[in-house]
Write a protein that holds these residues in place. Structure first.
Motif, short mmCIF file in Angstrom:
data_model
loop_
_atom_site.label_atom_id
_atom_site.label_comp_id
_atom_site.label_asym_id
_atom_site.label_seq_id
_atom_site.Cartn_x
_atom_site.Cartn_y
_atom_site.Cartn_z
N LEU A 15 -1.64 -8.98 -3.13
CA LEU A 15 -1.49 -7.58 -3.50
C LEU A 15 -0.03 -7.28 -3.89
O LEU A 15 0.24 -6.61 -4.89
CB LEU A 15 -1.92 -6.68 -2.35
N LEU A 16 0.91 -7.82 -3.10
CA LEU A 16 2.33 -7.58 -3.37
C LEU A 16 2.77 -8.27 -4.66
O LEU A 16 3.55 -7.70 -5.44
CB LEU A 16 3.17 -8.07 -2.20
N TRP A 17 2.25 -9.48 -4.90
CA TRP A 17 2.61 -10.18 -6.14
C TRP A 17 2.06 -9.46 -7.36
O TRP A 17 2.69 -9.43 -8.42
CB TRP A 17 2.14 -11.62 -6.12
N MET A 18 0.89 -8.86 -7.23
CA MET A 18 0.37 -8.04 -8.32
C MET A 18 1.28 -6.84 -8.54
O MET A 18 1.51 -6.41 -9.68
CB MET A 18 -1.05 -7.58 -8.01
N GLY A 19 1.79 -6.29 -7.44
CA GLY A 19 2.74 -5.19 -7.56
C GLY A 19 4.00 -5.62 -8.29
O GLY A 19 4.54 -4.87 -9.12
N VAL A 20 4.49 -6.83 -7.98
CA VAL A 20 5.66 -7.37 -8.67
C VAL A 20 5.37 -7.51 -10.17
O VAL A 20 6.19 -7.14 -11.01
CB VAL A 20 6.08 -8.73 -8.08
N TRP A 21 4.19 -8.05 -10.49
CA TRP A 21 3.80 -8.24 -11.88
C TRP A 21 3.80 -6.92 -12.65
O TRP A 21 4.38 -6.82 -13.73
CB TRP A 21 2.44 -8.91 -11.96
N TRP A 22 3.18 -5.90 -12.09
CA TRP A 22 3.11 -4.62 -12.79
C TRP A 22 4.47 -3.95 -12.84
O TRP A 22 4.77 -3.20 -13.80
CB TRP A 22 2.07 -3.71 -12.14
N THR A 23 5.33 -4.19 -11.85
CA THR A 23 6.69 -3.67 -11.91
C THR A 23 7.45 -4.30 -13.07
O THR A 23 8.17 -3.61 -13.81
CB THR A 23 7.43 -3.96 -10.59
N VAL A 24 7.29 -5.61 -13.26
CA VAL A 24 7.94 -6.30 -14.36
C VAL A 24 7.41 -5.81 -15.70
O VAL A 24 8.18 -5.53 -16.64
CB VAL A 24 7.76 -7.83 -14.23
N LEU A 172 4.99 -2.20 -7.26
CA LEU A 172 5.35 -2.77 -5.96
C LEU A 172 5.27 -1.77 -4.81
O LEU A 172 4.69 -2.06 -3.76
CB LEU A 172 6.76 -3.36 -6.06
N VAL A 173 5.81 -0.59 -4.98
CA VAL A 173 5.77 0.41 -3.91
C VAL A 173 4.34 0.87 -3.64
O VAL A 173 3.93 1.02 -2.49
CB VAL A 173 6.67 1.62 -4.26
N HIS A 174 3.59 1.05 -4.70
CA HIS A 174 2.18 1.46 -4.55
C HIS A 174 1.40 0.39 -3.80
O HIS A 174 0.57 0.70 -2.94
CB HIS A 174 1.57 1.71 -5.92
N ALA A 175 1.66 -0.88 -4.13
CA ALA A 175 0.98 -1.99 -3.43
C ALA A 175 1.34 -1.97 -1.95
O ALA A 175 0.46 -2.17 -1.08
CB ALA A 175 1.39 -3.32 -4.06
N ALA A 176 2.60 -1.73 -1.64
CA ALA A 176 3.02 -1.67 -0.23
C ALA A 176 2.33 -0.52 0.49
O ALA A 176 1.91 -0.65 1.64
CB ALA A 176 4.53 -1.51 -0.15
N GLN A 177 2.20 0.61 -0.19
CA GLN A 177 1.53 1.76 0.43
C GLN A 177 0.06 1.47 0.73
O GLN A 177 -0.46 1.91 1.76
CB GLN A 177 1.67 2.98 -0.48
N LEU A 178 -0.58 0.73 -0.15
CA LEU A 178 -1.97 0.35 0.11
C LEU A 178 -2.06 -0.55 1.34
O LEU A 178 -2.95 -0.38 2.19
CB LEU A 178 -2.56 -0.38 -1.11
N ALA A 179 -1.15 -1.50 1.44
CA ALA A 179 -1.14 -2.40 2.60
C ALA A 179 -0.85 -1.64 3.88
O ALA A 179 -1.46 -1.88 4.93
CB ALA A 179 -0.12 -3.52 2.38
N ILE A 180 0.08 -0.69 3.80
CA ILE A 180 0.44 0.10 4.98
C ILE A 180 -0.73 0.96 5.44
O ILE A 180 -0.94 1.14 6.64
CB ILE A 180 1.68 0.97 4.67
N SER A 181 -1.50 1.47 4.49
CA SER A 181 -2.64 2.31 4.85
C SER A 181 -3.70 1.54 5.63
O SER A 181 -4.49 2.14 6.37
CB SER A 181 -3.28 2.90 3.58
#
Length: 219
Positions: A15-24, A172-181
């Motif tokens: 999930l985080l790596w997908m966040g990195v990808w979309w951030t890039v 990336l931040v959105h992915a982290a928020q999903l994981a935190i939830s």
């Protein structure tokens, strides 16, 4: 009171790596838009007729004087009310790109004005038209002279890309928020995201240094 437990992070690595990808993807797309948009705005302000230049000046003034977050809300949530429905990713790219285009335009405008007028006169004497002179002589020199501040704007763009999480883009931040939830472990994920942003920032800075070196060599 519970201590830190980073063992909760690896299960969400994909999930985080997908966040990195979309951030890039978001950063690169918005950076390209901001660069060429900045050139366009600078040229319009300097050389277009007043009836065109003044609305562009007003647009730049509005974008410089309002927060990026508000601009994202207006583009994504506001335009749909007048029938313009832009997907979240497109709204994020447009919002970031235009926001930093006006700052790049300000930098490039100063760079264009600073180019020796003799360069334009020499190009004209060789038979270049006004557009050709700007394209092949003036703008390239202005870009070379303003490479460092434009690079700083690109770094700021990368950091500000985190704001697009508010319109639902899975960066990336959105992915982290999903994981935190799901885990209720904010500190571990926000620290991880901070490290990933720092790494992305280092990679971008290294790339910009290479560009600046090539620019110096080409002078």
């Amino acid at each position: 009171m519970h201590g830190l437990d980073f063992s909760v992070v690896p299960p969400y690595a994909e999930l985080l790596w997908m966040g990195v990808w979309w951030t890039v993807v978001l950063t690169v797309s918005a950076a390209v838009l901001s660069f060429f948009g900045g050139i366009f705005f600078a040229l319009v302000v300097l050389y277009a007729p007043a009836i065109i230049a003044y609305p562009v000046r007003l647009f730049m003034w509005l974008f410089m004087g309002t927060p990026l977050l508000l601009q994202l809300f207006l583009i994504y949530f506001g335009l749909v009310q007048i029938g313009i429905d832009i997907p979240a990713l497109g709204a994020g790219i447009i919002g970031l790109g235009l926001h930093f285009a006006v700052y790049n335009a300000d930098v490039l405008r100063a760079g264009i004005v600073a180019v020796d007028p003799g360069q334009s006169e020499g190009a004209r004497s060789l038979g270049f038209g006004r557009f050709q002179t700007l394209r092949y002589v003036v703008v390239p020199q202005a870009v070379r002279n303003t490479a460092p501040p434009i690079g700083n704007n690109m770094i700021a763009l990368l950091k500000e890309s985190s704001l697009v999480s508010v319109i639902g883009i899975a960066e990336l931040v959105h992915a982290a928020q999903l994981a935190i939830s799901e885990t209720f472990r904010p500190f571990e994920f926000y620290i991880t995201v901070a490290v990933l942003y720092y790494v992305l920032n280092l990679v971008l800075e290294a790339g910009l240094r290479q560009v600046e070196k090539k620019v110096e060599v080409s002078r």
